[in-house]
Design a protein around this motif. Structure first.
Motif, PDB file in Angstrom:
ATOM      1  N   ASP A  75      59.001 113.354  84.155  1.00  0.00           N
ATOM      2  CA  ASP A  75      60.042 112.528  84.797  1.00  0.00           C
ATOM      3  C   ASP A  75      61.328 112.558  83.984  1.00  0.00           C
ATOM      4  O   ASP A  75      62.432 112.679  84.528  1.00  0.00           O
ATOM      5  N   ILE A  76      61.182 112.434  82.663  1.00  0.00           N
ATOM      6  CA  ILE A  76      62.366 112.450  81.775  1.00  0.00           C
ATOM      7  C   ILE A  76      63.024 113.827  81.821  1.00  0.00           C
ATOM      8  O   ILE A  76      64.256 113.950  81.891  1.00  0.00           O
ATOM      9  N   ALA A  77      62.198 114.879  81.807  1.00  0.00           N
ATOM     10  CA  ALA A  77      62.712 116.254  81.841  1.00  0.00           C
ATOM     11  C   ALA A  77      63.503 116.515  83.119  1.00  0.00           C
ATOM     12  O   ALA A  77      64.602 117.109  83.092  1.00  0.00           O
ATOM     13  N   GLN A  78      62.989 116.047  84.263  1.00  0.00           N
ATOM     14  CA  GLN A  78      63.671 116.259  85.547  1.00  0.00           C
ATOM     15  C   GLN A  78      65.000 115.511  85.584  1.00  0.00           C
ATOM     16  O   GLN A  78      66.004 116.023  86.082  1.00  0.00           O
ATOM     17  N   ALA A  79      64.993 114.287  85.047  1.00  0.00           N
ATOM     18  CA  ALA A  79      66.220 113.468  85.051  1.00  0.00           C
ATOM     19  C   ALA A  79      67.327 114.108  84.225  1.00  0.00           C
ATOM     20  O   ALA A  79      68.521 113.991  84.565  1.00  0.00           O
ATOM     21  N   LEU A  80      66.944 114.772  83.130  1.00  0.00           N
ATOM     22  CA  LEU A  80      67.937 115.374  82.235  1.00  0.00           C
ATOM     23  C   LEU A  80      68.085 116.876  82.434  1.00  0.00           C
ATOM     24  O   LEU A  80      68.863 117.526  81.728  1.00  0.00           O
ATOM     25  N   GLN A  81      67.319 117.405  83.386  1.00  0.00           N
ATOM     26  CA  GLN A  81      67.351 118.846  83.701  1.00  0.00           C
ATOM     27  C   GLN A  81      67.080 119.713  82.455  1.00  0.00           C
ATOM     28  O   GLN A  81      67.825 120.645  82.135  1.00  0.00           O
ATOM     29  N   LYS A  87      72.206 115.829  69.437  1.00  0.00           N
ATOM     30  CA  LYS A  87      72.805 115.141  70.584  1.00  0.00           C
ATOM     31  C   LYS A  87      71.793 115.036  71.726  1.00  0.00           C
ATOM     32  O   LYS A  87      71.611 113.975  72.332  1.00  0.00           O
ATOM     33  N   LYS A  88      71.112 116.160  72.040  1.00  0.00           N
ATOM     34  CA  LYS A  88      70.118 116.168  73.121  1.00  0.00           C
ATOM     35  C   LYS A  88      68.928 115.270  72.775  1.00  0.00           C
ATOM     36  O   LYS A  88      68.383 114.567  73.630  1.00  0.00           O
ATOM     37  N   ARG A  89      68.512 115.293  71.483  1.00  0.00           N
ATOM     38  CA  ARG A  89      67.373 114.454  71.036  1.00  0.00           C
ATOM     39  C   ARG A  89      67.669 112.972  71.295  1.00  0.00           C
ATOM     40  O   ARG A  89      66.845 112.245  71.852  1.00  0.00           O
ATOM     41  N   GLN A  90      68.881 112.543  70.897  1.00  0.00           N
ATOM     42  CA  GLN A  90      69.246 111.133  71.073  1.00  0.00           C
ATOM     43  C   GLN A  90      69.349 110.762  72.551  1.00  0.00           C
ATOM     44  O   GLN A  90      68.985 109.665  72.961  1.00  0.00           O
ATOM     45  N   GLU A  91      69.820 111.713  73.357  1.00  0.00           N
ATOM     46  CA  GLU A  91      69.932 111.494  74.810  1.00  0.00           C
ATOM     47  C   GLU A  91      68.539 111.301  75.427  1.00  0.00           C
ATOM     48  O   GLU A  91      68.321 110.401  76.256  1.00  0.00           O
ATOM     49  N   ILE A  92      67.599 112.145  74.991  1.00  0.00           N
ATOM     50  CA  ILE A  92      66.212 112.054  75.499  1.00  0.00           C
ATOM     51  C   ILE A  92      65.557 110.760  75.044  1.00  0.00           C
ATOM     52  O   ILE A  92      64.926 110.046  75.842  1.00  0.00           O
ATOM     53  N   ILE A  93      65.700 110.410  73.765  1.00  0.00           N
ATOM     54  CA  ILE A  93      65.095 109.181  73.222  1.00  0.00           C
ATOM     55  C   ILE A  93      65.663 107.950  73.921  1.00  0.00           C
ATOM     56  O   ILE A  93      64.932 107.017  74.284  1.00  0.00           O
ATOM     57  N   SER A  94      66.975 107.952  74.143  1.00  0.00           N
ATOM     58  CA  SER A  94      67.638 106.823  74.807  1.00  0.00           C
ATOM     59  C   SER A  94      67.106 106.620  76.224  1.00  0.00           C
ATOM     60  O   SER A  94      66.795 105.498  76.642  1.00  0.00           O
ATOM     61  N   LEU A  95      66.990 107.727  77.001  1.00  0.00           N
ATOM     62  CA  LEU A  95      66.486 107.612  78.373  1.00  0.00           C
ATOM     63  C   LEU A  95      65.006 107.190  78.376  1.00  0.00           C
ATOM     64  O   LEU A  95      64.595 106.384  79.226  1.00  0.00           O
ATOM     65  N   ALA A  96      64.241 107.705  77.434  1.00  0.00           N
ATOM     66  CA  ALA A  96      62.815 107.346  77.350  1.00  0.00           C
ATOM     67  C   ALA A  96      62.658 105.843  77.139  1.00  0.00           C
ATOM     68  O   ALA A  96      61.822 105.193  77.778  1.00  0.00           O
ATOM     69  N   LYS A  97      63.496 105.280  76.260  1.00  0.00           N
ATOM     70  CA  LYS A  97      63.453 103.823  76.015  1.00  0.00           C
ATOM     71  C   LYS A  97      63.871 103.053  77.259  1.00  0.00           C
ATOM     72  O   LYS A  97      63.251 102.055  77.622  1.00  0.00           O
ATOM     73  N   LYS A  98      64.926 103.526  77.894  1.00  0.00           N
ATOM     74  CA  LYS A  98      65.454 102.852  79.092  1.00  0.00           C
ATOM     75  C   LYS A  98      64.414 102.823  80.219  1.00  0.00           C
ATOM     76  O   LYS A  98      64.255 101.817  80.922  1.00  0.00           O
ATOM     77  N   LEU A  99      63.696 103.926  80.378  1.00  0.00           N
ATOM     78  CA  LEU A  99      62.686 104.014  81.454  1.00  0.00           C
ATOM     79  C   LEU A  99      61.347 103.380  81.077  1.00  0.00           C
ATOM     80  O   LEU A  99      60.454 103.255  81.905  1.00  0.00           O
ATOM     81  N   GLY A 100      61.206 102.983  79.796  1.00  0.00           N
ATOM     82  CA  GLY A 100      59.949 102.369  79.345  1.00  0.00           C
ATOM     83  C   GLY A 100      58.832 103.374  79.156  1.00  0.00           C
ATOM     84  O   GLY A 100      57.659 103.076  79.404  1.00  0.00           O
ATOM     85  N   TYR A 101      59.225 104.594  78.721  1.00  0.00           N
ATOM     86  CA  TYR A 101      58.210 105.634  78.507  1.00  0.00           C
ATOM     87  C   TYR A 101      57.277 105.257  77.369  1.00  0.00           C
ATOM     88  O   TYR A 101      57.712 104.798  76.312  1.00  0.00           O
ATOM     89  N   ARG A 102      55.958 105.434  77.589  1.00  0.00           N
ATOM     90  CA  ARG A 102      54.956 105.259  76.537  1.00  0.00           C
ATOM     91  C   ARG A 102      54.091 106.510  76.502  1.00  0.00           C
ATOM     92  O   ARG A 102      53.677 107.003  77.556  1.00  0.00           O
ATOM     93  N   PRO A 103      53.819 107.051  75.287  1.00  0.00           N
ATOM     94  CA  PRO A 103      52.984 108.262  75.191  1.00  0.00           C
ATOM     95  C   PRO A 103      51.617 108.035  75.813  1.00  0.00           C
ATOM     96  O   PRO A 103      51.086 106.921  75.782  1.00  0.00           O
TER      97      PRO A 103
END
Length: 337
Positions: free
Chosen positions: A10-16, A35-51
Motif C-alpha cells: 500500500d505504501i509502495a503504491q502511494a509513493l510509486q 530524502k526518500k527514506r524519510q518520505e516513506i517513514i513519514s507516510l508509514a506513520k501517517k497510515l498507521g503501518y505496523r510490521p
C-alpha cells in the motif's frame, strides 16, 4: 467492519516505488536516498503501518516468543517464578506464550506440542508432578528448540535447569528443629516422583544423622496417603512429635488444624517449619517458619539460560541450584541463649 491492515505494498503504491524499496527504508537497509527514506517513514506513520510479525518471523526464522509451561498459578511461588522470567524476557524483546499443565501429564504434552507448532524460539518448563515419561520433552530437544527446566528436573533429561537447593533448605530447617531440642520430628513428604521431594527428604535425614537422631519410619508420612489426616493425628497424639517439617506450607497448615484439635500448643509443645514461604505462612496464627526458595531469582536465571541457548546453540549446559533462606517466625521456639 474490520479495518484493513496497511501493508508495505500500500505504501509502495502511494509513493510509486517498489515494495522492496519500502522494506529497505523501514528496516534501515541501503540503496535508498535519505530524502526518500524519510518520505516513506513519514507516510508509514501517517497510515498507521505496523510490521507483520508473522512475515518477519518467517524471514528471520525467529518468532521472538518463548513458551512457558507451569503447573499452576494459584501458588504464590509460581507467580514469583513468572515475574522473574518476565523481568528478563520482556527486556530482551520476547513475548511469553504461557500454558498450565494443572499437574496433569496429558495436558503438559498438549501444551508442549502447541508451543512447538507455534514455532516458539525456546521453552521454559516446570514438569508436572504426575510425570513418568518424557518423550514429549525429548521431542522438544530433537526439534532443536532450546529448553530449560525450572524448579523440577529429571536426570533422564539432559538439558539446562535451575532449581532451588532443596537439600540444603530442608537440612537447615530440620537442623534448627534439632538445635532447639526436638527429638521426634514429623516429616510430610511431597509427591513421589519429584526431585524436590527426594532432595527435601534427604536433607531431613541428613540433619537427623548429624544430631544422632534415628529416622523413625512412622514419623515420615506421604502427602498422597488417603489416611494422611489420621496418621498426622497419631504422630502428634500417640507418638508425641515435638517438631514437624513439611514439604509445603499448605501441609504445615494441616498440622496446625490437628494440633488445635488435640490442644497441642505451637510452638510451646510443637515447633513447625513449612516450605516455599507462601503468603499463608504470614496469615496463620502463630505465623509459620518456612524456607524461602527465592523463586523470582530462579525465574530470572532460567530465562537468562534460555536466552543464552537461543543466541548460541553451542553454549554449554548450564545448571544451577539457587540458595534457600530459612525464615524463622512464631511457629518455632527460640534457640536458648
Amino acid at each position: 467492519m474490520k479495518k484493513k491492515r496497511i501493508s508495505i505494498t500500500d505504501i509502495a503504491q502511494a509513493l510509486q516505488v517498489t515494495p522492496s524499496t519500502v522494506s529497505r527504508a523501514l528496516n534501515g537497509g541501503g540503496k535508498v536516498s535519505e530524502k526518500k527514506r524519510q518520505e516513506i517513514i513519514s507516510l508509514a506513520k501517517k497510515l498507521g503501518y505496523r510490521p507483520n510479525p508473522i512475515a518477519k518471523s518467517l524471514l528471520e526464522n525467529r518468532t521472538n516468543t518463548i513458551g512457558l509451561i507451569l503447573p499452576e498459578f494459584t501458588h504464590h511461588f509460581y507467580s514469583r517464578v513468572l515475574a522473574g522470567i518476565e523481568s528478563v524476557t520482556s527486556q530482551a524483546g520476547y513475548q511469553l506464550l504461557i500454558c498450565t499443565s494443572n499437574e496433569n501429564q496429558n495436558q503438559e504434552i498438549k501444551s508442549t506440542l502447541t508451543l512447538l507448532d507455534a514455532r516458539v524460539d525456546g521453552i521454559l518448563a516446570t514438569i508436572s508432578k504426575m510425570n513418568d515419561k518424557f518423550e514429549h520433552i525429548q521431542e522438544v530437544m530433537d526439534s532443536g528448540t532450546p529448553l530449560v527446566l525450572v524448579d523440577r528436573f529429571s536426570e533422564e533429561i539432559e538439558t539446562p535447569y535451575v532449581i532451588s537447593d532443596d537439600f540444603k533448605g530442608a537440612f537447615s530447617a530440620v537442623d534448627y528443629l534439632c538445635q532447639i531440642g526436638c527429638k521426634n520430628i514429623l516429616h510430610i513428604k511431597g509427591p513421589d516422583n519429584l526431585s524436590t521431594t527426594f532432595n527435601r527428604f534427604m536433607g531431613y535425614k541428613e540433619a537427623l544423622r548429624k544430631h544422632e537422631i534415628e529416622v523413625k519410619e512412622e514419623l515420615v508420612l506421604e502427602s498422597s496417603d488417603p489416611k494422611l489426616v489420621e496418621k498426622i493425628r497419631f504422630c502428634l497424639g500417640d507418638l508425641h512429635a515435638d517438631g514437624a517439617f513439611t514439604y509445603s506450607d499448605y501441609l504445615a497448615f494441616e498440622i496446625y488444624k490437628l494440633a488445635a484439635e488435640l490442644k497441642i500448643t505451637i510452638p510451646e509443645e510443637l515447633s513447625v517449619i513449612g516450605y516455599a514461604d507462601e503468603p499463608i505462612s504470614t496469615y496463620i496464627n502463630p505465623t509459620l517458619s518456612t524456607v524461602n526458595q527465592q523463586p523470582f531469582e530462579m525465574g530470572a536465571m532460567s530465562a537468562n539460560y534460555l536466552l543464552n541457548k537461543i543466541n548460541d546453540s553451542a553454549s554449554p549446559l548450564e545448571a544451577s541450584r539457587v540458595d534457600t533462606k530459612l525464615i524463622l517466625r512464631e511457629s518455632c521456639r527460640k534457640m536458648d541463649g
